[in-house]
Design an enzyme around this catalytic site. Structure first.
Site, PDB file in Angstrom:
ATOM      1  N   PHE A  72       0.805  -1.303   0.037  1.00  0.00           N
ATOM      2  CA  PHE A  72       0.111   0.021  -0.023  1.00  0.00           C
ATOM      3  C   PHE A  72       0.985   1.151  -0.059  1.00  0.00           C
ATOM      4  CE2 PHE A  72       0.231   2.376   4.012  1.00  0.00           C
ATOM      5  CZ  PHE A  72       0.899   1.431   4.850  1.00  0.00           C
ATOM      6  N   LYS A  73       1.950   1.228   0.461  1.00  0.00           N
ATOM      7  CA  LYS A  73       3.082   2.172   0.409  1.00  0.00           C
ATOM      8  C   LYS A  73       3.000   3.055  -0.869  1.00  0.00           C
ATOM      9  CE  LYS A  73       5.325   1.252   4.659  1.00  0.00           C
ATOM     10  NZ  LYS A  73       4.894   0.055   4.982  1.00  0.00           N
ATOM     11  N   ASP A  74       2.874   2.361  -2.063  1.00  0.00           N
ATOM     12  CA  ASP A  74       2.700   2.975  -3.357  1.00  0.00           C
ATOM     13  C   ASP A  74       1.915   4.120  -3.482  1.00  0.00           C
ATOM     14  OD1 ASP A  74       4.893   1.462  -4.604  1.00  0.00           O
ATOM     15  OD2 ASP A  74       3.361  -0.403  -4.939  1.00  0.00           O
TER      16      ASP A  74
END
Ligand SMILES: *Cc1c(COP(=O)(O)O)cnc(C)c1O
Length: 463
Positions: free
Chosen positions: A111-113
């Protein structure tokens, strides 16, 4: 919109300044001076819109003084064009009242993208306008570094150096950092552990001559721009399940408290959220704190969900700021006590935290069992972090009528060993990156030594 520090002693900044600064000068974290509220009709109108349009409407009030409308729409479009799913953050149904929000369709499968891709484009736009360049140095145990390299590759206003512990990240994580060929991104395999990497980055920020000389900047999860990008998918998920006419609940696998804090912001913006559930692994300082035991550092025990192996959650300071009625002096005092080992939360603040968050923890055995059981029941293969969430969510939702949405924070192929151990299934990479194991790697092995690192960085930034 003005941005203020949680400790009340730093100058007010614009969105752009707060983003480029990261940590406030008084040691605090930046927050908007006021959280904008969306009307129920404005929220209802989000249902069914493309993700990029929801992103624009939710984030615009926060950034409007710093970016133009068309400029910001372009930034959002570029940030999410590399995602492998048209919905960007699709919902999957696990059982009749429990949904999975898949946040792993970005270029590095975590999810860090969502935040890093946006911040890359925001940095590039702001710096190009100012005619400036910066050097980003970060330490990673895996996911943050790969997301940063992928987000900043090829952007000419930014040079990126990521320090990771040699031999201690998964092969997928390492290859995501070492295979991009762009000359402005650099993977450094440090002879040391993650704490060494983090300490060397801190040393560089404390060496002011070096810091100013290379114009050092940070993109770790305390940057408010990263939190803001994550607010968006709470709106897209909730409205697709009937909000604001129907309440929903969220369970969030938590480490640094960034992702769950974004859910708290969404709620304060007017999204009707019933429960916000903090899910921790065996490193459960947040669960202990929310259970009334105070906030005391323990020793970090390595787990099969390594991105949540954290004992001090940096973004929790932001939740404390609101729980203490926006009293910067009180927060400052607590953070001083944390230096000595920890603190107890006052009765009033504890009540405020309990009004906003519930919590649970999952052991290693429970996490493995959840991967296996979920695959059998629904066909969905969970990564170990998402499995912590699903386990805690199933317990939390018993007394809860609202649909439960658990955030799936990484793709199972990013953590294949634990997934195979739990389920007997080796999770394959998505087809669009199935050649990752064949791409050539580019990495510099380097001593755990400040001077050597600084010398390397100076020699590799264009004059
Ligand atoms: C970073 C990360 C987390 C924890 O997120 P926070 O915002 O730090 O709470 C959970 N799962 C995965 C896969 C991550 O990469």
């Amino acid at each position: 919109m003005k941005y203020i520090s949680t400790r009340g002693q730093a100058p007010e900044l614009t969105f752009e300044e707060a983003m480029l600064t990261g940590l406030a000068r008084d040691g605090g974290l930046y927050l908007p001076a006021e959280i904008p509220v969306m009307g129920q009709d404005e929220i209802a109108a989000l249902a069914g819109l493309p993700y990029e349009e929801i992103a624009f409407r939710v984030m615009w009030p926060y950034v409007s003084g710093s970016f133009g409308e068309d400029e910001f729409r372009g930034i959002i479009a570029r940030a999410y064009q590399g995602f492998g799913h048209a919905a960007r953050a699709p919902l999957k149904q696990l059982n009749e009242n429990h949904f999975l929000l898949e946040l792993f369709h970005g270029p590095t499968l975590a999810f860090k993208d969502f935040a890093m891709q946006l911040i890359g484009q925001l940095f590039q736009a702001a710096l190009a306008r100012r005619g400036e360049t910066v050097t980003i140095v970060g330490a990673t145990s895996g996911d943050t570094g790969s997301a940063a390299i992928e987000a900043f590759r090829g952007l000419d206003a930014v040079n990126v150096f990521i320090l990771f512990p040699h031999g201690r990240v998964s092969e997928v994580q390492r290859r995501q950092m070492t295979t991009p060929a762009d000359s402005n991104v650099h993977a450094l395999a440090v002879d040391g552990d993650f704490d060494d990497c983090q300490a060397r980055v801190k040393d560089m920020f404390n060496d002011f001559a070096f810091r100013d000389g290379v114009r050092l900047a940070g993109v770790n999860s305390i940057n408010f721009a990263r939190v803001l990008a994550q607010v968006v998918y709470y709106f897209s998920a909730a409205t697709s399940l009937g909000a604001p006419h129907r309440k929903v609940s969220f369970t969030v696998p938590t480490g640094n408290f960034g992702d769950i804090f974004a859910g708290y912001i969404a709620k304060r913006m007017g999204l009707p959220i019933e429960q916000l559930v903090v899910a921790t692994n065996q490193n459960d300082i947040l669960h202990r704190c929310l259970s009334g035991e105070g906030y005391f550092k323990g020793e970090t025990i390595p787990s099969i969900s390594p991105s949540m192996d954290i004992q001090v959650s940096s973004n929790f300071e932001r939740a404390l700021y609101y729980a203490y009625g926006q009293d910067g002096a009180a927060v400052s005092q607590l953070m001083d006590e944390l230096q000595q080992g920890g603190f107890h939360v006052s009765q009033g603040a504890m009540q405020a935290l309990r009004d906003s968050f519930t919590s649970g923890r999952a052991s290693e055995e429970e996490t493995l069992a959840t991967i296996k059981a979920t695959l059998a029941a629904s066909g969905e293969l969970l990564c170990p972090h998402s499995a912590v969430g699903v386990k805690v969510a199933e317990e939390a939702r018993r007394a809860d009528e609202a649909p439960m949405i658990t955030l799936a924070t990484a793709h199972p192929a990013k953590f294949p060993a634990a997934v195979e151990q739990a389920s007997g299934v080796f999770p394959p990479l998505p087809p669009r990156m199935s050649d990752l194991y064949e791409r050539p790697e580019r990495v510099t092995r380097i001593a755990n030594d400040l001077a050597a690192l600084q010398d390397h960085i100076r020699r590799h930034i264009p004059a």
